[in-house]
Design a protein around this motif. Structure first.
Motif, PDB file in Angstrom:
ATOM      1  N   ILE A 178       0.836  -1.195   0.000  1.00 34.89           N
ATOM      2  CA  ILE A 178       0.000   0.000   0.000  1.00 34.89           C
ATOM      3  C   ILE A 178       0.875   1.250   0.000  1.00 34.89           C
ATOM      4  O   ILE A 178       0.630   2.196  -0.745  1.00 34.89           O
ATOM      5  CB  ILE A 178      -0.967  -0.032   1.203  1.00 34.89           C
ATOM      6  CG1 ILE A 178      -1.925  -1.220   1.010  1.00 34.89           C
ATOM      7  CG2 ILE A 178      -1.732   1.261   1.337  1.00 34.89           C
ATOM      8  CD1 ILE A 178      -2.763  -1.547   2.208  1.00 34.89           C
ATOM      9  N   LEU A 179       1.939   1.221   0.811  1.00 33.05           N
ATOM     10  CA  LEU A 179       2.880   2.345   0.832  1.00 33.05           C
ATOM     11  C   LEU A 179       3.484   2.556  -0.553  1.00 33.05           C
ATOM     12  O   LEU A 179       3.630   3.676  -1.026  1.00 33.05           O
ATOM     13  CB  LEU A 179       4.004   2.071   1.837  1.00 33.05           C
ATOM     14  CG  LEU A 179       3.612   2.080   3.315  1.00 33.05           C
ATOM     15  CD1 LEU A 179       4.814   1.757   4.180  1.00 33.05           C
ATOM     16  CD2 LEU A 179       3.029   3.432   3.696  1.00 33.05           C
ATOM     17  N   LEU A 180       3.824   1.443  -1.187  1.00 34.44           N
ATOM     18  CA  LEU A 180       4.429   1.507  -2.511  1.00 34.44           C
ATOM     19  C   LEU A 180       3.492   2.158  -3.517  1.00 34.44           C
ATOM     20  O   LEU A 180       3.883   3.072  -4.261  1.00 34.44           O
ATOM     21  CB  LEU A 180       4.792   0.091  -2.974  1.00 34.44           C
ATOM     22  CG  LEU A 180       5.366  -0.026  -4.377  1.00 34.44           C
ATOM     23  CD1 LEU A 180       6.773   0.563  -4.421  1.00 34.44           C
ATOM     24  CD2 LEU A 180       5.410  -1.485  -4.818  1.00 34.44           C
ATOM     25  N   VAL A 181       2.258   1.701  -3.530  1.00 30.25           N
ATOM     26  CA  VAL A 181       1.289   2.247  -4.480  1.00 30.25           C
ATOM     27  C   VAL A 181       1.050   3.728  -4.203  1.00 30.25           C
ATOM     28  O   VAL A 181       0.969   4.538  -5.112  1.00 30.25           O
ATOM     29  CB  VAL A 181      -0.040   1.465  -4.430  1.00 30.25           C
ATOM     30  CG1 VAL A 181      -1.027   2.032  -5.426  1.00 30.25           C
ATOM     31  CG2 VAL A 181       0.208   0.005  -4.737  1.00 30.25           C
ATOM     32  N   LYS A 182       0.998   4.072  -2.917  1.00 30.00           N
ATOM     33  CA  LYS A 182       0.860   5.481  -2.535  1.00 30.00           C
ATOM     34  C   LYS A 182       2.010   6.294  -3.118  1.00 30.00           C
ATOM     35  O   LYS A 182       1.807   7.352  -3.708  1.00 30.00           O
ATOM     36  CB  LYS A 182       0.857   5.621  -1.013  1.00 30.00           C
ATOM     37  CG  LYS A 182      -0.526   5.692  -0.401  1.00 30.00           C
ATOM     38  CD  LYS A 182      -0.434   6.063   1.073  1.00 30.00           C
ATOM     39  CE  LYS A 182      -1.772   5.844   1.756  1.00 30.00           C
ATOM     40  NZ  LYS A 182      -1.634   5.585   3.180  1.00 30.00           N
ATOM     41  N   ALA A 183       3.220   5.796  -2.934  1.00 29.36           N
ATOM     42  CA  ALA A 183       4.408   6.499  -3.422  1.00 29.36           C
ATOM     43  C   ALA A 183       4.381   6.640  -4.940  1.00 29.36           C
ATOM     44  O   ALA A 183       4.707   7.697  -5.493  1.00 29.36           O
ATOM     45  CB  ALA A 183       5.666   5.760  -2.986  1.00 29.36           C
ATOM     46  N   LEU A 184       3.953   5.574  -5.610  1.00 32.69           N
ATOM     47  CA  LEU A 184       3.913   5.588  -7.077  1.00 32.69           C
ATOM     48  C   LEU A 184       2.907   6.612  -7.596  1.00 32.69           C
ATOM     49  O   LEU A 184       3.071   7.170  -8.673  1.00 32.69           O
ATOM     50  CB  LEU A 184       3.562   4.199  -7.621  1.00 32.69           C
ATOM     51  CG  LEU A 184       4.633   3.119  -7.494  1.00 32.69           C
ATOM     52  CD1 LEU A 184       4.084   1.772  -7.958  1.00 32.69           C
ATOM     53  CD2 LEU A 184       5.876   3.485  -8.300  1.00 32.69           C
TER      54      LEU A 184
END
Lengths: 348, 348
Positions: B158-164
């Motif tokens: 989820i953090l990754l998708v947020k960052a992307l």
């Protein structure tokens, strides 16, 4: 997202065994149980090696590399590896025997991640080459594991069951049935026996040819098949390395296989418990309402089966929804049932 | 034999992830898609940590060890290992630093099968101990792989998708949806990024603390995370070994995880292709006849769904047969459909 991926167990698809294995089993199953003959022709190339249906053929080809392709990958990998490390053999340090043999041996010790360290890269080039070879080698081992597996074990299983039942005479049909019923158990046992044989052969070889004492030989065998490879004991003679090339590859893969089958056995036991529990769970009126998947007001056998399969986690709501749409497209007259005229109309 | 085991992909159950993962997904799915609320309560301990239904509780408990249990296994294993090798430290040869630290380091290098060989057993006792520890360690790593996995990755996704998606603002709901739709892809990407970070940290550490030049540091990192462990470069300082204990365990598991997710991605793609092909394949009148699973003379939506799921290899004839029997037992009045009175009668 297609639900299958998500529904799949975590380690399901190491490289790609899932589709292949599933399909193989599904095929076998079909021939035996299904009342519908045409389904059995689904993947003709797998069972008969011929392809009457071009479309099916191409699907099969795309879906998984064959056992032969994996063997070719391995040959190419070892060939390229041997030539590469033969060319840079002066940049590799350690106990050397024959140049070509050492190159193949180094390649095998690297790809299986045994990594004794009896031969080590000694230049920037060879170090980076070793890095490249270990990553590709690992991927290849995964591929071999996923393919060689069932393919090689299946015939041995039958021999094993025959041997186990030698005293009482049983027919081939009975043996086949026995193998089918306890498939995973026999796979596990077969691989375990193979592993024992490989351990014994390895220990005897190291004791006689490499002149290690028995404990050291056994210790070296364990350090090798687990890919631990401390490297204090390894294969240092020419004959030893020739043997090692075959033996290391076979035994490391066999041990990995054993772990996997053992895990499968465990999984199967748990899944069976879950399925049994779901199957015999009491139905309530709320269940009954939920089970009416096609909303036609009653729960027939198929509705019930789908509901229970969903409970078992074998299929997902997404599987059902997609197929339900497909059904609605086919059901041209919207009668709620399919007839020959429906499908003729829908597909024309 | 319960069909599930056979239908399972080859590498599905390394130790036992299958049931657990399946169940987890199935649970999640339920909450979102199912029209039937009661099903969601199936495995209450998993989502809520409380057990209202004693029977369900015991099923869940029996079916898989929890993440906490695995952590305890690891702690016990390392504890026993450290004490054991501390006691026999005089029978281990090689570059030594602090006694206790070396024992833990040796334990980690052995269980992950890295096996540098910078510390090697030097007596019959320690050699046999190493053999025992590598086999149990491998099994434990398998267990960790099967548990830690999804559990740890999910939040990072989820953090990754947020960052992307930092540049365009998207809502949490959209992110969650995005993660769900491309689950395996994001798991793969997350683990890959984690792996890169671990490689960079390892290389920098080896270059600065262990004073290796950059190529050697990178080479040692590669040799370690793949568990190759030639041992020409390894951790020889006290600080280095303290770092190694954590870093080796994390990075070897992360690489294995990456291979597994990558394979899952592949499997998913193939399964989706197969499912799509089956779904859109033209129906013939022979198919139509075969699809009438309950022999009631017509093919309704549920019959069609079961037929197609069978074609996809998701379910087997045995699954169906067992449930069909169960249905017949419940259908007391033999009307071909279940009513509330049927189930009351059948279960009383």
């Amino acid at each position: 997202m297609a639900s299958n991926g998500v529904e799949e167990p975590l380690l399901s698809g190491m490289v790609d065994p899932s589709v292949q294995t599933k399909k193989k089993n599904f095929l076998k199953r079909r021939y035996r149980h299904s009342k519908s003959a045409p389904l059995a022709e689904f993947f003709p190339s797998e069972t008969k090696g011929t392809g009457q249906i071009p479309h099916t053929e191409s699907i099969t080809g795309k879906l998984h590399p064959t056992f032969k392709q994996v063997a070719i990958f391995l040959a190419v990998y070892l060939g390229v590896g041997a030539v590469t490390f033969l060319l840079v053999r002066n940049q590799i340090e350690g106990k050397k025997t024959d140049g070509f043999l050492d190159a193949v041996y180094f390649c095998i010790v690297t790809m299986t991640t045994v990594g004794y360290g009896d031969l080590v890269p000694d230049s920037t080039l060879t170090k980076l080459l070793a890095c490249a070879f270990v990553f590709t080698g690992m991927a290849l081992i995964g591929l071999i594991l996923s393919k060689a597996a069932d393919y090689l074990v299946e015939k041995q299983e039958i021999l094993l069951v025959k041997a186990l039942h030698m005293s009482h005479k049983v027919s081939t049909t009975e043996i086949l049935k026995e193998v089918e019923t306890n498939k995973v158990r026999y796979k596990c046992l077969t691989v375990f026996i193979l592993l024992l044989v490989l351990i014994i052969i390895g220990t005897i070889f190291l004791a006689t040819v490499e002149k290690l004492d028995l404990v050291d030989a056994f210790y070296c065998v364990c350090a090798t098949i687990t890919t631990l490879g401390y490297g204090d004991k390894s294969f240092s003679t020419e004959v030893g390395r020739a043997f090692a090339v075959i033996w290391i590859l076979t035994s490391t893969i066999t041990l990995a296989q054993f772990f996997l089958y053992f895990a499968e056995l465990n999984t199967e036991r748990r899944q069976r418990a879950l399925a049994n529990w779901v199957r015999t769970r009491k139905m309530t009126s709320v269940d009954l309402e939920a089970a009416d998947i096609d909303d036609d007001g009653f729960v027939d056998a198929s509705d019930f089966i789908i509901y229970k399969l969903k409970e078992m986690g074998k299929i997902s709501q997404e599987d059902i929804s997609l197929l339900l749409e497909e059904f609605k497209d086919l059901d041209v007259d919207q009668s709620g049932t399919l007839s020959v005229s429906d499908i003729t109309l829908a597909q024309s």
